[in-house]
Write a protein that holds these residues in place. Structure first.
Motif, PDB file in Angstrom:
ATOM      1  N   ALA A 139      14.777 -32.232 -27.175  1.00 24.07           N
ATOM      2  CA  ALA A 139      15.296 -31.154 -28.035  1.00 24.07           C
ATOM      3  C   ALA A 139      15.629 -31.926 -28.835  1.00 24.07           C
ATOM      4  CB  ALA A 139      15.348 -30.712 -27.114  1.00 24.07           C
ATOM      5  N   SER A 140      15.781 -31.164 -30.171  1.00 18.13           N
ATOM      6  CA  SER A 140      17.192 -31.578 -31.301  1.00 18.13           C
ATOM      7  C   SER A 140      17.629 -30.271 -31.513  1.00 18.13           C
ATOM      8  CB  SER A 140      16.832 -32.727 -32.118  1.00 18.13           C
ATOM      9  OG  SER A 140      16.089 -31.792 -33.323  1.00 18.13           O
ATOM     10  N   VAL A 141      18.993 -30.158 -31.866  1.00 18.88           N
ATOM     11  CA  VAL A 141      19.428 -29.593 -32.847  1.00 18.88           C
ATOM     12  C   VAL A 141      20.745 -29.511 -33.380  1.00 18.88           C
ATOM     13  CG1 VAL A 141      21.288 -27.505 -32.130  1.00 18.88           C
ATOM     14  CG2 VAL A 141      19.389 -28.438 -30.883  1.00 18.88           C
ATOM     15  N   PHE A 142      20.895 -29.729 -35.328  1.00 19.63           N
ATOM     16  CA  PHE A 142      21.824 -30.231 -35.667  1.00 19.63           C
ATOM     17  C   PHE A 142      21.978 -28.866 -36.751  1.00 19.63           C
ATOM     18  CE2 PHE A 142      17.773 -31.508 -37.906  1.00 19.63           C
ATOM     19  CZ  PHE A 142      18.144 -30.703 -39.399  1.00 19.63           C
ATOM     20  N   ILE A 143      23.051 -28.698 -37.632  1.00 18.94           N
ATOM     21  CA  ILE A 143      23.896 -27.979 -37.990  1.00 18.94           C
ATOM     22  C   ILE A 143      23.518 -28.902 -40.022  1.00 18.94           C
ATOM     23  CG2 ILE A 143      24.676 -26.499 -37.106  1.00 18.94           C
ATOM     24  CD1 ILE A 143      27.481 -27.586 -38.002  1.00 18.94           C
ATOM     25  N   ALA A 144      23.908 -28.181 -41.038  1.00 18.00           N
ATOM     26  CA  ALA A 144      23.330 -29.081 -41.997  1.00 18.00           C
ATOM     27  C   ALA A 144      24.032 -28.427 -43.783  1.00 18.00           C
ATOM     28  CB  ALA A 144      22.303 -28.781 -42.420  1.00 18.00           C
ATOM     29  N   ARG A 145      24.765 -29.109 -43.926  1.00 12.38           N
ATOM     30  CA  ARG A 145      25.158 -28.353 -45.283  1.00 12.38           C
ATOM     31  C   ARG A 145      24.117 -29.186 -46.424  1.00 12.38           C
ATOM     32  NH1 ARG A 145      30.586 -25.960 -45.416  1.00 12.38           N
ATOM     33  NH2 ARG A 145      32.023 -26.734 -43.423  1.00 12.38           N
ATOM     34  N   PHE A 146      24.137 -27.809 -48.401  1.00 12.35           N
ATOM     35  CA  PHE A 146      23.424 -28.420 -48.968  1.00 12.35           C
ATOM     36  C   PHE A 146      23.823 -28.500 -49.453  1.00 12.35           C
ATOM     37  CE2 PHE A 146      20.502 -26.717 -45.420  1.00 12.35           C
ATOM     38  CZ  PHE A 146      19.447 -27.036 -45.970  1.00 12.35           C
ATOM     39  N   THR A 147      23.334 -29.644 -50.536  1.00 11.83           N
ATOM     40  CA  THR A 147      24.414 -29.777 -51.879  1.00 11.83           C
ATOM     41  C   THR A 147      24.865 -28.838 -52.960  1.00 11.83           C
ATOM     42  OG1 THR A 147      22.385 -30.263 -53.177  1.00 11.83           O
ATOM     43  CG2 THR A 147      23.153 -31.832 -52.006  1.00 11.83           C
ATOM     44  N   ASN A 148      24.196 -27.847 -52.641  1.00  7.45           N
ATOM     45  CA  ASN A 148      23.815 -26.366 -53.755  1.00  7.45           C
ATOM     46  C   ASN A 148      24.834 -25.229 -52.590  1.00  7.45           C
ATOM     47  OD1 ASN A 148      22.559 -25.325 -51.622  1.00  7.45           O
ATOM     48  ND2 ASN A 148      20.745 -24.874 -52.891  1.00  7.45           N
ATOM     49  N   GLY A 149      25.505 -26.345 -51.367  1.00  9.12           N
ATOM     50  CA  GLY A 149      26.941 -25.263 -50.892  1.00  9.12           C
ATOM     51  C   GLY A 149      26.124 -24.399 -49.590  1.00  9.12           C
ATOM     52  N   ALA A 150      24.807 -24.244 -49.795  1.00  9.51           N
ATOM     53  CA  ALA A 150      23.803 -23.104 -48.282  1.00  9.51           C
ATOM     54  C   ALA A 150      24.051 -24.443 -47.416  1.00  9.51           C
ATOM     55  CB  ALA A 150      22.646 -23.259 -48.735  1.00  9.51           C
ATOM     56  N   ILE A 151      24.072 -23.255 -45.853  1.00 10.95           N
ATOM     57  CA  ILE A 151      24.579 -24.040 -45.111  1.00 10.95           C
ATOM     58  C   ILE A 151      22.790 -23.369 -43.938  1.00 10.95           C
ATOM     59  CG2 ILE A 151      26.757 -24.032 -44.394  1.00 10.95           C
ATOM     60  CD1 ILE A 151      27.667 -21.981 -43.297  1.00 10.95           C
ATOM     61  N   GLY A 152      22.967 -24.472 -42.704  1.00 13.05           N
ATOM     62  CA  GLY A 152      21.761 -24.655 -42.112  1.00 13.05           C
ATOM     63  C   GLY A 152      21.805 -24.978 -40.469  1.00 13.05           C
ATOM     64  N   THR A 153      21.143 -24.203 -40.028  1.00 16.67           N
ATOM     65  CA  THR A 153      20.728 -24.198 -38.546  1.00 16.67           C
ATOM     66  C   THR A 153      19.703 -24.855 -37.883  1.00 16.67           C
ATOM     67  OG1 THR A 153      20.274 -22.611 -37.133  1.00 16.67           O
ATOM     68  CG2 THR A 153      22.604 -23.186 -38.037  1.00 16.67           C
ATOM     69  N   PHE A 154      19.509 -25.247 -37.358  1.00 14.23           N
ATOM     70  CA  PHE A 154      17.993 -26.248 -37.135  1.00 14.23           C
ATOM     71  C   PHE A 154      17.980 -26.771 -35.510  1.00 14.23           C
ATOM     72  CE2 PHE A 154      18.751 -27.136 -41.082  1.00 14.23           C
ATOM     73  CZ  PHE A 154      17.376 -27.051 -42.697  1.00 14.23           C
ATOM     74  N   GLU A 155      16.700 -26.110 -34.832  1.00 12.54           N
ATOM     75  CA  GLU A 155      16.328 -26.243 -33.940  1.00 12.54           C
ATOM     76  C   GLU A 155      14.766 -26.816 -33.382  1.00 12.54           C
ATOM     77  OE1 GLU A 155      16.902 -24.866 -29.117  1.00 12.54           O
ATOM     78  OE2 GLU A 155      17.182 -23.133 -31.545  1.00 12.54           O
ATOM     79  N   ALA A 156      14.836 -27.958 -33.159  1.00 15.24           N
ATOM     80  CA  ALA A 156      13.261 -28.712 -32.171  1.00 15.24           C
ATOM     81  C   ALA A 156      13.146 -28.808 -31.140  1.00 15.24           C
ATOM     82  CB  ALA A 156      13.030 -29.653 -33.217  1.00 15.24           C
ATOM     83  N   THR A 157      12.181 -28.006 -30.147  1.00 18.56           N
ATOM     84  CA  THR A 157      11.685 -28.413 -28.625  1.00 18.56           C
ATOM     85  C   THR A 157      10.655 -28.760 -28.367  1.00 18.56           C
ATOM     86  OG1 THR A 157      13.180 -28.088 -27.054  1.00 18.56           O
ATOM     87  CG2 THR A 157      12.764 -26.337 -27.968  1.00 18.56           C
ATOM     88  N   ARG A 158      10.655 -28.714 -27.390  1.00 19.54           N
ATOM     89  CA  ARG A 158       8.898 -29.066 -26.557  1.00 19.54           C
ATOM     90  C   ARG A 158       9.062 -28.488 -25.544  1.00 19.54           C
ATOM     91  NH1 ARG A 158       7.896 -35.005 -28.533  1.00 19.54           N
ATOM     92  NH2 ARG A 158       6.226 -34.881 -30.211  1.00 19.54           N
ATOM     93  N   PHE A 159      10.331 -27.727 -25.231  1.00 19.68           N
ATOM     94  CA  PHE A 159      10.911 -27.385 -23.963  1.00 19.68           C
ATOM     95  C   PHE A 159      11.269 -25.677 -24.225  1.00 19.68           C
ATOM     96  CE2 PHE A 159      10.660 -31.346 -22.206  1.00 19.68           C
ATOM     97  CZ  PHE A 159      10.829 -31.201 -20.808  1.00 19.68           C
ATOM     98  N   ALA A 160      10.640 -24.614 -24.988  1.00 18.68           N
ATOM     99  CA  ALA A 160      10.751 -23.750 -24.982  1.00 18.68           C
ATOM    100  C   ALA A 160       9.944 -23.005 -24.845  1.00 18.68           C
ATOM    101  CB  ALA A 160      11.195 -23.053 -26.494  1.00 18.68           C
ATOM    102  N   GLY A 161       9.440 -22.411 -23.377  1.00 20.25           N
ATOM    103  CA  GLY A 161       8.761 -21.923 -22.174  1.00 20.25           C
ATOM    104  C   GLY A 161       8.126 -20.171 -23.041  1.00 20.25           C
ATOM    105  N   GLY A 162       6.933 -20.736 -23.468  1.00 18.39           N
ATOM    106  CA  GLY A 162       6.029 -18.969 -23.847  1.00 18.39           C
ATOM    107  C   GLY A 162       6.116 -19.620 -25.951  1.00 18.39           C
ATOM    108  N   ASN A 163       6.767 -20.352 -26.328  1.00 19.82           N
ATOM    109  CA  ASN A 163       6.622 -21.014 -27.288  1.00 19.82           C
ATOM    110  C   ASN A 163       5.699 -22.059 -28.185  1.00 19.82           C
ATOM    111  OD1 ASN A 163       8.509 -19.682 -29.376  1.00 19.82           O
ATOM    112  ND2 ASN A 163       9.452 -19.861 -27.250  1.00 19.82           N
TER     113      ASN A 163
END
Length: 398
Positions: free
Chosen positions: A247-271
């Motif tokens: 799994a990976s989880v991270f937050i980000a800032r973009f050059t235009n001022g936007a912000i983001g959250t990202f999650e990727a995992t192979r351990f999310a049962g039912g997905n």
């Protein structure tokens, strides 16, 4: 009627993505009118029995068991790479040096350094190039891009993206190549988050800085005897170390001022394949989920009070990008059609002499974000993307 220019394709690999790419080449002219005709000239794989079977099933004219021999052939114009990640750089660079155009699966390479050498090779040898991020080519995603470019959402504030799967939750699931760092480079991060990163760059803009964590839940798994696509057969009681992330989880800032959250995992049962995002702007918001890929949820702040809320648009009308080439409105298309749409952009690029986006430039940019998150996970600090990679100039007119 003048004969169409032919694009003679040599594909390295023949399993999951090999089938998807083969289908796209074969069906592109069924729905669209490409001015370049894709010819399935030769398919390549190490197992002669299996690659011969794939050639017959998928409609390829011939097969090879050594990609080097494939690249040497003078009846091949483009090399399509659908192999595990550790082969991408060597094959792509050799193909470029042989004057072949290159279409490559994602992520572009094992490392940022490899991806940069791939970009340098295709640019130096003046061959066209593209990377397979097929989700960009769902009509709903292309329509979302149009809404954003037309200013319908205004200034973008947020993106929250998740890519959730559950196919390796069983601790006895074997150590297939996607769980082998030497072959894959990373786990869910490079396999799944790479798609979210590409969609974020496509819809929101360039990343400025990131901070995140990578986690491996199952440290050892049975060694694999045989694998096919996303499945595998354990060889025995012998186990090996898992050196990639679950799994990976991270937050980000973009050059235009936007912000983001990202999650990727192979351990999310039912997905099974939960590639989803929501983007919020000053004037509205959009949501998308690949498991309902024809639908785009849209909200506009200036709707009349009392009826405000997300509406669901089924992006199958002729006004929606690519959709008019398929069925009447309301008749949905599927996962495989995203590849057909992408292949059409590839064929258009070949005809007109440019590298369609996403190309190796995008692949390098995406790889830089992936690598920055890995660095952040190790240092437990924010990482500026400009510290990881120098700014690149786009190599496409689109």
């Amino acid at each position: 009627m003048a004969e169409k220019k032919q694009l003679r394709i040599g594909m390295v690999g023949y399993k999951f993505m090999g089938r998807a790419h083969s289908h796209a080449y074969r069906d592109a002219a069924f729905y669209f009118d490409p001015q370049v005709e894709p010819v399935l000239q030769a398919i390549c794989g190490r197992n002669e029995e299996k690659v011969k079977e794939a050639a017959e099933k998928f409609g390829w004219n011939s097969y090879e068991t050594d990609w080097r021999e494939l690249i040497k052939r003078d009846d091949i114009d483009l090399i399509d790479i659908v192999t595990p990640n550790n082969n991408h750089a060597e094959i792509a660079i050799a193909a470029a040096e042989a004057g072949k155009h290159v279409f490559c699966e994602k992520p572009l390479a094992l490392t940022l350094e490899q991806s940069q050498r791939m970009l340098e090779a295709v640019e130096k040898n003046k061959v066209l190039h593209m990377i397979n991020h097929n989700y960009r080519f769902a009509p709903a995603i292309q329509f979302a891009k149009k809404l954003i470019e037309d200013g319908r959402l205004g200034k973008i504030y947020h993106i929250r993206a998740t890519y959730l799967q559950d196919w390796i939750m069983d601790p006895q699931f074997p150590l297939v190549w996607r769980l082998n760092k030497d072959v894959s480079g990373s786990g869910s991060h490079g396999d799944l988050a790479a798609h979210s990163i590409d969609l974020a760059r496509f819809l929101v803009g360039e990343f400025k800085e990131v901070t995140g964590i990578l986690e491996t839940f199952i440290k050892q798994r049975p060694l694999v005897e045989d694998s096919d696509g996303l499945s595998g057969t354990a060889s025995s009681d012998e186990v090996g170390d898992v050196k990639v992330d679950d799994a990976s989880v991270f937050i980000a800032r973009f050059t235009n001022g936007a912000i983001g959250t990202f999650e990727a995992t192979r351990f999310a049962g039912g997905n099974r394949n939960g590639n989803r995002f929501e983007i919020n702007g000053e004037k509205g918001s959009i949501r998308w989920d690949v498991e309902h890929m024809n639908n785009l949820e849209v909200y506009f702040h200036d709707d009349e009070p009392g009826i405000q809320g997300f509406r669901t648009i089924t992006c199958t009308e002729e006004i929606h990008p690519y959709a008019g080439a398929y069925w009447p409105a309301g008749h949905i298309i599927g996962y495989e059609h995203t590849f057909i749409n992408l292949v059409m952009e590839l064929l258009n690029g070949i005809e007109q002499g440019y590298s369609p986006s996403p190309n190796f430039y995008d692949g390098v940019k995406n790889q830089a974000v992936l690598e920055a998150v890995e660095q952040s996970s190790q240092t437990k600090q924010w990482v500026d993307i400009s510290d990881v990679i120098q700014n690149l100039e786009p190599v496409t007119k689109k």
